[in-house]
Design a protein around this motif. Structure first.
Motif, PDB file in Angstrom:
ATOM      1  N   LEU A 165      56.814  43.292  58.472  1.00 43.62           N
ATOM      2  CA  LEU A 165      56.628  41.921  58.954  1.00 43.62           C
ATOM      3  C   LEU A 165      55.349  41.307  58.383  1.00 43.62           C
ATOM      4  O   LEU A 165      55.322  40.145  57.994  1.00 43.62           O
ATOM      5  N   ARG A 166      54.288  42.099  58.326  1.00 41.10           N
ATOM      6  CA  ARG A 166      53.009  41.614  57.789  1.00 41.10           C
ATOM      7  C   ARG A 166      53.152  41.114  56.353  1.00 41.10           C
ATOM      8  O   ARG A 166      52.443  40.213  55.932  1.00 41.10           O
ATOM      9  N   ARG A 167      54.043  41.747  55.609  1.00 40.67           N
ATOM     10  CA  ARG A 167      54.265  41.318  54.228  1.00 40.67           C
ATOM     11  C   ARG A 167      54.849  39.921  54.167  1.00 40.67           C
ATOM     12  O   ARG A 167      54.785  39.259  53.139  1.00 40.67           O
ATOM     13  N   ARG A 168      55.480  39.514  55.256  1.00 42.48           N
ATOM     14  CA  ARG A 168      56.122  38.194  55.296  1.00 42.48           C
ATOM     15  C   ARG A 168      55.161  37.131  55.822  1.00 42.48           C
ATOM     16  O   ARG A 168      55.541  35.999  56.041  1.00 42.48           O
ATOM     17  N   MET A 169      53.908  37.512  56.084  1.00 39.74           N
ATOM     18  CA  MET A 169      52.928  36.507  56.506  1.00 39.74           C
ATOM     19  C   MET A 169      51.598  36.755  55.820  1.00 39.74           C
ATOM     20  O   MET A 169      51.222  37.897  55.549  1.00 39.74           O
ATOM     21  N   GLY A 170      50.914  35.663  55.516  1.00 40.13           N
ATOM     22  CA  GLY A 170      49.568  35.771  54.949  1.00 40.13           C
ATOM     23  C   GLY A 170      48.567  35.517  56.053  1.00 40.13           C
ATOM     24  O   GLY A 170      48.769  34.638  56.892  1.00 40.13           O
ATOM     25  N   ILE A 171      47.492  36.281  56.063  1.00 42.49           N
ATOM     26  CA  ILE A 171      46.479  36.125  57.107  1.00 42.49           C
ATOM     27  C   ILE A 171      45.143  35.787  56.449  1.00 42.49           C
ATOM     28  O   ILE A 171      44.743  36.430  55.477  1.00 42.49           O
ATOM     29  N   ILE A 172      44.496  34.754  57.009  1.00 47.34           N
ATOM     30  CA  ILE A 172      43.208  34.302  56.475  1.00 47.34           C
ATOM     31  C   ILE A 172      42.180  34.394  57.600  1.00 47.34           C
ATOM     32  O   ILE A 172      42.447  33.948  58.723  1.00 47.34           O
ATOM     33  N   PHE A 173      41.014  34.986  57.296  1.00 48.56           N
ATOM     34  CA  PHE A 173      40.011  35.254  58.334  1.00 48.56           C
ATOM     35  C   PHE A 173      38.758  34.402  58.134  1.00 48.56           C
ATOM     36  O   PHE A 173      38.430  34.000  57.016  1.00 48.56           O
ATOM     37  N   GLN A 174      38.045  34.197  59.224  1.00 51.10           N
ATOM     38  CA  GLN A 174      36.785  33.448  59.175  1.00 51.10           C
ATOM     39  C   GLN A 174      35.782  34.113  58.225  1.00 51.10           C
ATOM     40  O   GLN A 174      35.095  33.454  57.465  1.00 51.10           O
ATOM     41  N   ASP A 175      35.705  35.444  58.302  1.00 50.94           N
ATOM     42  CA  ASP A 175      34.711  36.164  57.477  1.00 50.94           C
ATOM     43  C   ASP A 175      35.333  36.727  56.193  1.00 50.94           C
ATOM     44  O   ASP A 175      34.798  37.664  55.602  1.00 50.94           O
ATOM     45  N   PHE A 176      36.422  36.151  55.776  1.00 50.39           N
ATOM     46  CA  PHE A 176      37.087  36.404  54.492  1.00 50.39           C
ATOM     47  C   PHE A 176      37.702  37.810  54.369  1.00 50.39           C
ATOM     48  O   PHE A 176      38.790  37.954  53.861  1.00 50.39           O
ATOM     49  N   LYS A 177      36.945  38.819  54.805  1.00 47.20           N
ATOM     50  CA  LYS A 177      37.414  40.221  54.740  1.00 47.20           C
ATOM     51  C   LYS A 177      37.858  40.626  53.330  1.00 47.20           C
ATOM     52  O   LYS A 177      38.905  41.244  53.144  1.00 47.20           O
ATOM     53  N   LEU A 178      37.022  40.297  52.332  1.00 43.69           N
ATOM     54  CA  LEU A 178      37.306  40.737  50.963  1.00 43.69           C
ATOM     55  C   LEU A 178      36.714  42.123  50.751  1.00 43.69           C
ATOM     56  O   LEU A 178      35.747  42.502  51.417  1.00 43.69           O
ATOM     57  N   LEU A 179      37.299  42.859  49.821  1.00 44.21           N
ATOM     58  CA  LEU A 179      36.742  44.166  49.450  1.00 44.21           C
ATOM     59  C   LEU A 179      35.544  43.900  48.537  1.00 44.21           C
ATOM     60  O   LEU A 179      35.698  43.306  47.463  1.00 44.21           O
ATOM     61  N   PRO A 180      34.336  44.314  48.962  1.00 46.58           N
ATOM     62  CA  PRO A 180      33.121  43.872  48.269  1.00 46.58           C
ATOM     63  C   PRO A 180      32.966  44.415  46.851  1.00 46.58           C
ATOM     64  O   PRO A 180      32.326  43.793  46.005  1.00 46.58           O
ATOM     65  N   ASN A 181      33.577  45.587  46.595  1.00 43.50           N
ATOM     66  CA  ASN A 181      33.386  46.197  45.273  1.00 43.50           C
ATOM     67  C   ASN A 181      34.557  45.928  44.338  1.00 43.50           C
ATOM     68  O   ASN A 181      34.705  46.571  43.310  1.00 43.50           O
ATOM     69  N   LYS A 182      35.409  44.959  44.704  1.00 42.11           N
ATOM     70  CA  LYS A 182      36.535  44.609  43.830  1.00 42.11           C
ATOM     71  C   LYS A 182      36.430  43.143  43.434  1.00 42.11           C
ATOM     72  O   LYS A 182      35.972  42.305  44.220  1.00 42.11           O
ATOM     73  N   SER A 183      36.867  42.850  42.218  1.00 43.26           N
ATOM     74  CA  SER A 183      36.835  41.474  41.719  1.00 43.26           C
ATOM     75  C   SER A 183      37.775  40.588  42.537  1.00 43.26           C
ATOM     76  O   SER A 183      38.632  41.087  43.286  1.00 43.26           O
ATOM     77  N   ALA A 184      37.632  39.280  42.334  1.00 45.04           N
ATOM     78  CA  ALA A 184      38.564  38.338  42.960  1.00 45.04           C
ATOM     79  C   ALA A 184      39.992  38.726  42.618  1.00 45.04           C
ATOM     80  O   ALA A 184      40.863  38.804  43.499  1.00 45.04           O
ATOM     81  N   PHE A 185      40.235  38.997  41.339  1.00 46.06           N
ATOM     82  CA  PHE A 185      41.586  39.356  40.896  1.00 46.06           C
ATOM     83  C   PHE A 185      42.101  40.581  41.655  1.00 46.06           C
ATOM     84  O   PHE A 185      43.216  40.571  42.191  1.00 46.06           O
ATOM     85  N   GLU A 186      41.249  41.629  41.731  1.00 46.30           N
ATOM     86  CA  GLU A 186      41.715  42.873  42.361  1.00 46.30           C
ATOM     87  C   GLU A 186      41.867  42.713  43.878  1.00 46.30           C
ATOM     88  O   GLU A 186      42.707  43.375  44.482  1.00 46.30           O
TER      89      GLU A 186
END
Ligand SMILES: Nc1ncnc2c1ncn2[C@@H]1O[C@H](COP(=O)(O)OP(=O)(O)O)[C@@H](O)[C@H]1O
Ligand SMILES: [Mg+2]
Length: 229
Positions: A76-97
């Motif tokens: 089900l999660r694959r069928r929805m995109g989730i966007i967070f206030q604090d972005f929750k990006l992986l800090p050691n990976k590029s934007a692309f990754e």
């Protein structure tokens, strides 16, 4: 697209959501507003399955997620995109990754990853920063990466919990404009926000929560075939 039927969520003796019923149509961009503690994040978490309701029914698409088994949650999660206030990006990976991460986890072909990730980064206006780390990007750019990650698999539903909570007013406006553009492509988008200025400027449906209850909803309501605003 989304239907909540008499949903209650309790934490200890706090009713974070109290008998909430609401429907959001496919392709709609709706805003959820309310003071801190009103229940906005709880509503979002129930939709993306981080929490289960204590009672009531939650339907997304044709699926009753309130009774969905744990093994089906990733699907089900694959069928929805989730966007967070604090972005929750992986800090050691590029934007692309960061954007590619889930696709790689699913074992997508490299050409497919290149095509989809480049497409998503182009849509959010960040193709030139594809190989920068999150720490090399501004807050607004980091949130654009978050949005690209949310839409890269083409989900019918995007959920954004205070996506502009960490951003300045003009960047916040740009992020809302981008979400509006994504909604215009046919994606259902539910956004929680504190920002009354953005609420006024975008003129979307506004669902107001107070102490876990919906106290106002500007969306049209259908009762026995009659529709009013
Ligand atoms: N994990 C939790 N444990 C206990 N109480 C919680 C938890 N999550 C939220 N709450 C409480 O539920 C209420 C609604 O919280 P929340 O949904 O985060 O509100 P909002 O996002 O509108 O600020 C608040 O009173 C909050 O303290
Ligand atoms: Mg919140």
């Amino acid at each position: 697209m989304i239907k909540l039927n008499q949903v209650t969520k309790v934490y200890g003796n706090i009713k974070a959501l109290d008998n909430v019923s609401v429907e959001i149509n496919a392709g709609e961009m709706a805003l959820v507003v309310g003071a801190s503690g009103a229940g906005k994040s709880t509503l979002m978490k129930l939709l993306y399955q981080e929490e289960k309701p204590d009672s009531g029914q939650i339907i997304i698409g044709n699926i009753d997620v309130s009774s969905l088994s744990h093994t089906k949650v990733p699907y089900l999660r694959r069928r929805m995109g989730i966007i967070f206030q604090d972005f929750k990006l992986l800090p050691n990976k590029s934007a692309f990754e960061n954007v590619a991460y889930a696709l790689r986890g699913l074992g997508a072909e490299e050409y497919e990853i290149q095509k989809r990730v480049s497409g998503a980064l182009k849509l959010v206006g960040l193709i030139d920063r594809a190989f920068n780390l999150p720490s090399e990007l501004s807050g607004g750019e980091q949130q654009r990466v978050g949005i690209a990650r949310a839409i890269v698999q083409g989900p019918p539903l995007v959920i954004a919990d205070e996506p502009t909570g960490n951003l300045d007013p003009s960047t916040s406006f740009d992020i809302f404009s981008l979400l509006e553009k994504i909604a215009q492509r046919g994606t259902t988008i539910l956004i929680s926000t504190h920002n009354q200025d953005l609420v006024k400027r975008f003129g979307k449906r506004v669902i107001t929560l107070d102490k876990g209850r919906i106290i106002a909803d500007t969306g049209s309501v259908n009762i026995s075939g009659f529709s009013y605003q």
